[in-house]
Design a protein around this motif. Structure first.
Motif, PDB file in Angstrom:
ATOM      1  N   VAL A 181      27.064 -87.450  17.440  1.00 52.54           N
ATOM      2  CA  VAL A 181      26.408 -86.139  17.539  1.00 52.54           C
ATOM      3  C   VAL A 181      26.885 -85.140  16.487  1.00 52.54           C
ATOM      4  O   VAL A 181      26.243 -84.111  16.272  1.00 52.54           O
ATOM      5  N   PHE A 182      27.993 -85.425  15.837  1.00 53.90           N
ATOM      6  CA  PHE A 182      28.510 -84.517  14.813  1.00 53.90           C
ATOM      7  C   PHE A 182      28.497 -85.204  13.463  1.00 53.90           C
ATOM      8  O   PHE A 182      29.113 -86.268  13.301  1.00 53.90           O
ATOM      9  N   PRO A 183      27.802 -84.662  12.458  1.00 51.89           N
ATOM     10  CA  PRO A 183      27.052 -83.398  12.492  1.00 51.89           C
ATOM     11  C   PRO A 183      25.552 -83.562  12.700  1.00 51.89           C
ATOM     12  O   PRO A 183      24.813 -82.587  12.592  1.00 51.89           O
ATOM     13  N   ALA A 184      25.096 -84.805  12.980  1.00 48.69           N
ATOM     14  CA  ALA A 184      23.651 -85.061  13.028  1.00 48.69           C
ATOM     15  C   ALA A 184      22.915 -84.163  14.017  1.00 48.69           C
ATOM     16  O   ALA A 184      21.817 -83.678  13.743  1.00 48.69           O
ATOM     17  N   VAL A 185      23.508 -83.923  15.180  1.00 50.14           N
ATOM     18  CA  VAL A 185      22.878 -83.075  16.199  1.00 50.14           C
ATOM     19  C   VAL A 185      23.398 -81.642  16.111  1.00 50.14           C
ATOM     20  O   VAL A 185      22.624 -80.680  16.113  1.00 50.14           O
ATOM     21  N   THR A 186      24.707 -81.490  16.002  1.00 53.74           N
ATOM     22  CA  THR A 186      25.307 -80.152  16.065  1.00 53.74           C
ATOM     23  C   THR A 186      24.885 -79.256  14.893  1.00 53.74           C
ATOM     24  O   THR A 186      24.801 -78.038  15.039  1.00 53.74           O
ATOM     25  N   ALA A 187      24.613 -79.844  13.725  1.00 53.59           N
ATOM     26  CA  ALA A 187      24.239 -79.033  12.556  1.00 53.59           C
ATOM     27  C   ALA A 187      22.844 -78.452  12.674  1.00 53.59           C
ATOM     28  O   ALA A 187      22.469 -77.574  11.886  1.00 53.59           O
ATOM     29  N   ILE A 194      26.180 -71.762  11.557  1.00 52.44           N
ATOM     30  CA  ILE A 194      26.543 -73.180  11.518  1.00 52.44           C
ATOM     31  C   ILE A 194      27.897 -73.391  10.858  1.00 52.44           C
ATOM     32  O   ILE A 194      28.730 -74.184  11.326  1.00 52.44           O
ATOM     33  N   SER A 195      28.156 -72.667   9.780  1.00 54.87           N
ATOM     34  CA  SER A 195      29.437 -72.828   9.083  1.00 54.87           C
ATOM     35  C   SER A 195      30.611 -72.459   9.986  1.00 54.87           C
ATOM     36  O   SER A 195      31.671 -73.095   9.944  1.00 54.87           O
ATOM     37  N   VAL A 196      30.415 -71.421  10.838  1.00 59.23           N
ATOM     38  CA  VAL A 196      31.499 -70.967  11.712  1.00 59.23           C
ATOM     39  C   VAL A 196      31.551 -71.772  13.004  1.00 59.23           C
ATOM     40  O   VAL A 196      32.588 -72.378  13.342  1.00 59.23           O
ATOM     41  N   CYS A 197      30.445 -71.798  13.747  1.00 59.74           N
ATOM     42  CA  CYS A 197      30.433 -72.373  15.102  1.00 59.74           C
ATOM     43  C   CYS A 197      30.397 -73.896  15.119  1.00 59.74           C
ATOM     44  O   CYS A 197      30.777 -74.509  16.120  1.00 59.74           O
ATOM     45  N   CYS A 198      29.930 -74.500  14.042  1.00 57.78           N
ATOM     46  CA  CYS A 198      29.894 -75.959  14.002  1.00 57.78           C
ATOM     47  C   CYS A 198      31.077 -76.513  13.213  1.00 57.78           C
ATOM     48  O   CYS A 198      31.954 -77.171  13.767  1.00 57.78           O
TER      49      CYS A 198
END
Length: 505
Positions: A357-363, A378-382
């Motif tokens: 799931v990271f980063p394919a889904v979370t991004a 995205i840069s901060v929270c992911c």
């Protein structure tokens, strides 16, 4: 992001270098592995000092450089998705164009080289010198980063840009895999604290990439200039890494340990031969006199036992020596795997869940608050939250090691991490087709990401450090090689699973 971890390869280094042994006349029963280690240590009492911690700084930058390729391409997903725009306007209506699934392919093509070169390590290491592997890999990584930076200014049709970018990702991570494996062997020649420094550099590579992206966004420059500045940063970082490696042979402290192969192996061989000759002469003299001197002592007193005067006496004594040597032989790969299979499963499963799931889904998660914050979300929270918490999870294992390696709760907790997959899929992921959104708020996504990354770093580090402790010291290297393979396997399986999981959202 530390997926390497490498986490990769470092486990047996930490296991074998992290223990100290003392040797005295009372320790004649110690296995040859321990006795050899002691003999090498005897010649190191006059070891030079690491002046100004220059060697430590060099290895920190070397650790940082090994994971720059993965982290800088992953964190730049917004730039790549911008160039692979999936929509266009036609007569006032939106026309959906080709979906490239950039994050999925980027993850898969970044992790497959690690699995491939883990299998090819023995072939490469026997035929190519360490200096050539390390310096050569860094030069090619630098050239590929420069090529990527130049590509920012080159207008290109989307399919061609996608193909060139994927080829670049494959090759740059292939050189990164060779570099990483070679440097773990190099840092293993030094005291263990330098392995820790090296892995700290790896742990901060993701944070470095996330901060570089935040600075590029905050610069208020146009997207092309910001992307150019972003990709120039790893070029500088790789150059510093290369200079750090070239500086090592000029530092007395590093020279002392890196040249130990030629300097100390001869001393070790000579001293072991002398000891063996002395012991054998003593045993032969003992048999000639009808007595055998026992090599096992208690409370410092030498014990003598009467030898068997029969012809079978000497034969029995030498059979015992053969049995001891046989007992000290390395176990087979299968025997070692039977002892560490739980830890092998754990490290594979942790990375399978993480990379699925990271980063394919979370991004692809979007903020509820449009505006300036949307550019940084995205840069901060992911990426930033993941990298900081992953590094923190690894770090706290120096203070907390729970559950213990024998506990059945340990694999159960690792398996429970699968709950993060649906939790992240139910966040505000855009471009969804099937699942509803249950966690739409930014805070909910941030908390899930923090726990997700913290548990990833924590359980990976424990699995990698527990495995060598489950086998004899002589088998720690075999355990390390096996764990490195299963680590790479977990990364590759997770990257492959990211395709169906992203399609299910």
């Amino acid at each position: 992001m530390v997926l390497s971890i490498s986490y990769r390869s470092h486990l047996y280094v930490a296991a074998t270098l992290g223990t100290s042994c003392k040797y005295s006349d009372k320790d004649q029963h110690l296995p040859s592995f321990t006795r050899t280690s002691y003999i090498r240590m005897k010649g190191r009492t006059d070891a030079p000092q690491d002046r100004g911690c220059l060697v430590g700084i060099c290895f920190f930058f070397l650790g940082l450089g090994t994971l720059l390729p993965w982290n800088f391409f992953m964190t730049a997903s917004l730039y790549f998705q911008g160039r692979l725009n999936t929509t266009e306007w036609s007569n006032g209506t939106t026309v959906v164009r080709k979906e490239y699934y950039f994050n999925n392919w980027m993850t898969l093509l970044s992790q497959l080289p690690l699995l491939v070169f883990t299998l090819l390590n023995s072939f490469l290491y026997q035929r190519i010198s360490a200096a050539m592997r390390i310096a050569g890999s860094l030069v090619f990584i630098l050239l590929l980063f420069i090529f990527t930076a130049v590509l920012v200014k080159v207008p290109m049709e989307e399919d061609r840009f996608f193909s060139i970018t994927m080829a670049t990702i494959w090759f740059i991570n292939s050189f990164g895999a060779v570099l990483q494996g070679s440097l773990f062997g190099l840092v293993g020649l030094l005291p263990q604290k330098y392995s820790t420094v090296f892995m700290s550099g790896q742990g901060l590579a993701g944070t470095f990439a996330a901060i570089a992206m935040l600075l590029a966004i905050a610069s208020d420059a146009d997207s092309e200039t910001a992307a150019l500045g972003y990709f120039i940063t790893p070029c500088v970082g790789t150059l510093v890494t290369l200079f750090s490696y070239l500086l090592l042979p000029r530092l007395e402290f590093a020279q002392y340990y890196l040249n130990k192969g030629s300097k100390y192996e001869a001393d070790t061989t000579d001293e072991l031969l002398k000891e063996r000759s002395t012991v054998e002469n003593g045993k032969l003299n003992g048999h000639a006199n009808g007595t055998v001197t026992s090599s096992t002592t208690q409370d410092g007193d030498a014990a003598e036992a009467e030898g068997d005067p029969s012809p079978d006496g000497p034969q029995h004594a030498f059979l015992s020596m053969e049995q001891v040597e046989k007992g000290q032989a390395k176990a087979s790969v299968l025997e070692v795997f039977k002892k560490i299979w739980v830890m092998a499963f754990c490290v594979t499963f942790v990375f399978t869940v993480t990379l699925s799931v990271f980063p394919a889904v979370t991004a692809d998660v979007k903020t509820r608050f449009p505006g300036k914050w949307e550019r940084f979300f995205i840069s901060v929270c992911c990426f930033l939250i993941f990298n900081i918490n992953d590094w923190f999870g690894r770090t706290i294992t120096t203070l907390i090691r729970w559950p213990c390696k024998e506990s059945r709760l340990f694999p159960a907790l690792v398996a429970s991490r699968v709950v993060f997959v649906p939790l992240l899929m139910l966040c505000n992921v855009q471009g969804r087709s099937f699942l509803p959104v249950y966690f739409s708020h930014d805070a909910a996504f941030s908390v899930i990401m923090a726990l997700f990354s913290l548990s990833s770093g924590y359980f990976v580090c424990l699995s990698m450090s527990y495995a060598p402790q489950l086998v004899e010291p002589k088998d720690a290297e075999t355990a390390g090689a096996l764990m490195t393979f299963f680590l790479a396997l977990g990364l590759s399986i997770g990257a492959a699973l990211s395709f169906p999981l992203r399609a299910l959202v």
